[in-house]
Design a protein around this motif. Structure first.
Motif, PDB file in Angstrom:
ATOM      1  N   PRO A  78      -5.606   7.824  46.170  1.00  0.00           N
ATOM      2  CA  PRO A  78      -4.370   7.343  46.248  1.00  0.00           C
ATOM      3  C   PRO A  78      -3.597   8.434  45.548  1.00  0.00           C
ATOM      4  N   ALA A  79      -2.289   8.668  45.847  1.00  0.00           N
ATOM      5  CA  ALA A  79      -1.146   9.415  45.454  1.00  0.00           C
ATOM      6  C   ALA A  79      -1.279   9.455  44.018  1.00  0.00           C
ATOM      7  N   THR A  84      -1.655  14.651  35.319  1.00  0.00           N
ATOM      8  CA  THR A  84      -2.985  14.441  34.886  1.00  0.00           C
ATOM      9  C   THR A  84      -3.151  14.459  33.309  1.00  0.00           C
ATOM     10  N   MET A  85      -4.049  13.696  32.942  1.00  0.00           N
ATOM     11  CA  MET A  85      -4.388  13.876  31.475  1.00  0.00           C
ATOM     12  C   MET A  85      -5.396  14.719  31.039  1.00  0.00           C
ATOM     13  N   ILE A  86      -6.054  15.800  31.938  1.00  0.00           N
ATOM     14  CA  ILE A  86      -6.912  16.625  31.643  1.00  0.00           C
ATOM     15  C   ILE A  86      -6.275  17.637  30.544  1.00  0.00           C
ATOM     16  N   GLY A  87      -6.917  17.948  29.429  1.00  0.00           N
ATOM     17  CA  GLY A  87      -6.555  18.809  28.584  1.00  0.00           C
ATOM     18  C   GLY A  87      -5.245  18.403  27.662  1.00  0.00           C
ATOM     19  N   VAL A  88      -4.861  16.857  27.652  1.00  0.00           N
ATOM     20  CA  VAL A  88      -3.825  16.577  26.904  1.00  0.00           C
ATOM     21  C   VAL A  88      -4.429  16.097  25.527  1.00  0.00           C
ATOM     22  N   PRO A  89      -3.670  17.053  24.683  1.00  0.00           N
ATOM     23  CA  PRO A  89      -4.242  16.763  23.032  1.00  0.00           C
ATOM     24  C   PRO A  89      -3.598  15.518  22.546  1.00  0.00           C
ATOM     25  N   PHE A  90      -4.446  15.013  21.558  1.00  0.00           N
ATOM     26  CA  PHE A  90      -3.885  14.012  20.724  1.00  0.00           C
ATOM     27  C   PHE A  90      -2.451  14.486  19.985  1.00  0.00           C
ATOM     28  N   GLN A  91      -1.787  13.662  19.666  1.00  0.00           N
ATOM     29  CA  GLN A  91      -0.726  14.053  18.627  1.00  0.00           C
ATOM     30  C   GLN A  91      -1.364  14.014  17.302  1.00  0.00           C
ATOM     31  N   ARG A  92      -1.237  15.269  16.477  1.00  0.00           N
ATOM     32  CA  ARG A  92      -1.694  15.364  15.287  1.00  0.00           C
ATOM     33  C   ARG A  92      -1.436  14.366  14.123  1.00  0.00           C
ATOM     34  N   ARG A  93      -2.223  13.555  13.479  1.00  0.00           N
ATOM     35  CA  ARG A  93      -1.822  12.496  12.507  1.00  0.00           C
ATOM     36  C   ARG A  93      -2.876  12.646  11.308  1.00  0.00           C
ATOM     37  N   LEU A 209      -6.799   2.215  36.026  1.00  0.00           N
ATOM     38  CA  LEU A 209      -6.775   2.801  34.582  1.00  0.00           C
ATOM     39  C   LEU A 209      -6.631   4.091  34.510  1.00  0.00           C
ATOM     40  N   VAL A 210      -7.142   5.029  35.600  1.00  0.00           N
ATOM     41  CA  VAL A 210      -6.586   6.362  35.527  1.00  0.00           C
ATOM     42  C   VAL A 210      -5.032   6.560  35.958  1.00  0.00           C
ATOM     43  N   ASP A 211      -4.452   5.648  36.627  1.00  0.00           N
ATOM     44  CA  ASP A 211      -2.969   5.761  36.989  1.00  0.00           C
ATOM     45  C   ASP A 211      -2.332   5.392  35.675  1.00  0.00           C
ATOM     46  N   LEU A 212      -2.677   4.361  35.093  1.00  0.00           N
ATOM     47  CA  LEU A 212      -1.931   3.917  33.814  1.00  0.00           C
ATOM     48  C   LEU A 212      -2.142   4.824  32.759  1.00  0.00           C
ATOM     49  N   SER A 213      -3.194   5.567  32.573  1.00  0.00           N
ATOM     50  CA  SER A 213      -3.408   6.595  31.662  1.00  0.00           C
ATOM     51  C   SER A 213      -2.688   7.676  31.984  1.00  0.00           C
ATOM     52  N   PHE A 476     -11.677  11.272  40.875  1.00  0.00           N
ATOM     53  CA  PHE A 476     -10.764  10.381  40.013  1.00  0.00           C
ATOM     54  C   PHE A 476      -9.755  11.715  39.371  1.00  0.00           C
ATOM     55  N   THR A 477     -10.013  13.074  39.440  1.00  0.00           N
ATOM     56  CA  THR A 477      -9.507  14.069  39.027  1.00  0.00           C
ATOM     57  C   THR A 477      -8.176  14.378  39.916  1.00  0.00           C
TER      58      THR A 477
END
Ligand SMILES: NC(=O)c1ccc[n+]([C@@H]2O[C@H](COP(=O)([O-])OP(=O)(O)OC[C@H]3O[C@@H](n4cnc5c(N)ncnc54)[C@H](O)[C@@H]3O)[C@@H](O)[C@H]2O)c1
Length: 499
Positions: A78-79, A84-93, A209-213, A476-477
């Motif tokens: 689906p569109a 994308t969440m590929i390669g997205v780092p966490f915020q440092r904490r 869940l992919v879309d929501l992420s 899914f990617t």
């Protein structure tokens, strides 16, 4: 106790930035007694309660029902609704604040590992069984942390935990039906979420869940501990070093005799796991076997899985066990088991490789995840571990895998004797996940891996109904699988956590 598992940022992505909202604070449980509060356990025992979370699942069909149409093997994604969440780092904490939902066998022991990691605080706990949240809360204070907030007001109280403003990561260890709803609530409330396998039980839920992420910019991760097993990580590094040549085939499984546990009234919180055997014919638990092999083959990082064909045996094991062990009048006598005792699936990849998956929890079998990998230079097989690779071996005999310890992942070199169950892989997984959050790194696995490793659940069911017809495994990617990128074969981070 008998344990279930015996043994560079890409295009256009931004770091996440959690803005704590003013969520609800903790509330005590209402003291309702065990086994009266659980929708799944309470209703299911009366033959109801199926699909309480699944929104009317189409699974409960008898064998011999009309074969499903073979899926369109070129099924379109689906569109995209987000980025994308590929390669997205966490915020440092410096400190990771954790909320735990589900404190049964799994959640109730994994809490020890979260508490063992410096810079991790367990701030909230949720389970409809008040005694379980209370026992877990005691562990938190015994570890020297402030008393956590507890949520025990029924099956929807996780929503209140997810609304809190002081949680960075929600860990979900509940029965399978509830994973989807809890992951959704966590992300919609700005939390990263890690869930026990499987991610969800239906294909539409996996896409949601992919879309929501992608929309919420929060990671939704399958906490697939077996990917962090010592053997698995060594094989992964050997595969990437070319020791197996060009990769051709692999196999993974969850072959684990759970009959005793599934009929034990005191092990699981209600009969939720056994009831899945009345609902679905297929591989109910592909992740433990699929995840590691997908990693060896860089699935979603250069290759992708395209379709699956599954075959299932008759369902005889649970009924035979019940005849031998369960007294007349036991609620299980109302159940009709349809889940194949053994499901065998073949998965093909875009590069033409073949992965065999097996699932069998209802016949006698020594524990095995199979865990094999073969290529043009040789092969590895686990249970027990053995190897044969040229030019090291030329005599047609299996050789000693322990000779390849040099290939051990840095995580295993630094944590020779990790605490916790499952040979230490649970700890290694949680340690690494918390490290990526503390250092602001990209996680080793993401929602695309979670959805891919789980897709055999609904698709094996469909394939078995269609007499083994291949079912398309979605990409899914949405096309980004072609790009190589790091995964679990991570380099040791050079940055230090914030003071
Ligand atoms: N990765 C592994 O090695 C491993 C091992 C064991 C279990 N698991 C997974 O962990 C999960 C839990 O399994 P388990 O053996 O602990 O089962 P369990 O029945 O012992 O525990 C489940 C707990 O979830 C609670 N629960 C149910 N509905 C809830 C809700 N809506 N909100 C909050 N809590 C809720 C129950 O009261 C219970 O305490 C499953 O997904 C299972 O597959 C993974």
């Amino acid at each position: 106790m008998h344990d279930e598992n015996a043994t560079p940022t890409p295009d256009g992505v931004t770091p996440d930035g959690i803005t704590p909202d003013d969520g609800a604070t903790g509330s005590p449980g209402d003291g309702r007694s065990r086994r009266t509060v659980l929708r799944t356990a309470g209703l299911a025992g009366a033959g109801l309660g199926l699909g309480a979370f699944a929104g009317g699942t189409a699974y409960a069909d008898a064998p011999g029902a009309a074969p499903a149409e073979a899926a369109d093997t070129t099924a379109q994604a689906p569109a995209r609704k987000g980025r994308t969440m590929i390669g997205v780092p966490f915020q440092r904490r410096s400190t990771v604040r954790v909320g735990i939902v589900g404190l049964g066998n799994r959640g109730g022991s994994m809490i020890d590992l979260f508490l063992a990691i410096p810079g991790v605080r367990v701030v909230a706990l949720c389970d409809p069984v008040k005694e379980k949240t209370a026992a877990a809360a005691k562990k938190v204070t015994a570890a020297g942390q402030p008393a956590p907030a507890t949520y025990s007001k029924g099956e929807d109280d996780y929503e209140n935990l997810c609304k809190r403003g002081d949680i960075d990561f929600v860990y979900v260890a509940t029965p399978w039906d509830s994973h989807f709803a809890i992951c959704k609530a966590a992300m919609l409330n700005g939390k990263h979420v890690g869930v026990e396998c499987p991610l969800a039980m239906r294909l539409d839920e996996l896409w949601e869940l992919v879309d929501l992420s992608e929309q919420t910019r929060r990671h939704c991760m399958q906490l697939e501990n077996c990917c962090y097993g010592k053997n698995e990580m060594r094989v992964l590094r050997m595969a990437h070093a070319g020791k197996f040549g060009e990769l051709l085939h692999g196999a993974g499984a969850y072959n684990h005799d759970l009959r005793g546990l599934m009929f034990d009234p005191d092990y699981y919180e209600g009969p939720w796991r056994r009831l899945w055997h009345t609902r679905l014919r297929g591989d109910l638990y592909p992740n433990h076997g699929f995840g590691p092999v997908a990693n060896y083959m860089d699935v979603n990082r250069g290759d992708r899985v395209t379709h699956i064909s599954s075959f299932g045996t008759p369902a005889l094991g649970l009924a035979e066990y019940r005849r031998a062990h369960m007294p007349p009048g036991d609620p299980s006598w109302k159940e009709t088991y349809i889940e194949s005792d053994r499901t065998i699936s073949l998965v093909q990849t875009a590069k033409g490789r073949v992965i065999r998956l097996e699932h069998d929890v209802s016949t006698p079998h020594p524990y095995s995840r199979i865990n094999s990998l073969g290529g043009t230079k040789g092969v590895f097989e686990d249970y027990p571990p053995r190897i044969y690779i040229e030019p090291d071996h030329t005599d047609d005999k299996w050789a000693d895998f322990s000779k390849y310890a040099d290939f051990d992942h840095w995580l295993w070199k630094e944590h020779a004797n990790p605490p916790g169950g499952h040979g230490g892989m649970d700890y290694i997984m949680i340690f690494r996940l918390m490290q990526t959050m503390q250092l602001g790194l990209v996680p080793d696995f993401d929602v695309y891996d979670a959805a891919t490793w789980t897709a055999p659940v609904p698709l094996s069911h469909l394939s078995i109904k269609a007499k083994g017809a291949p079912q398309a495994i979605p990409d899914f990617t949405r096309g980004l699988w072609k790009k190589a990128r790091p995964g679990m074969d991570s380099p040791k981070p050079q940055v230090k956590p914030e003071a």
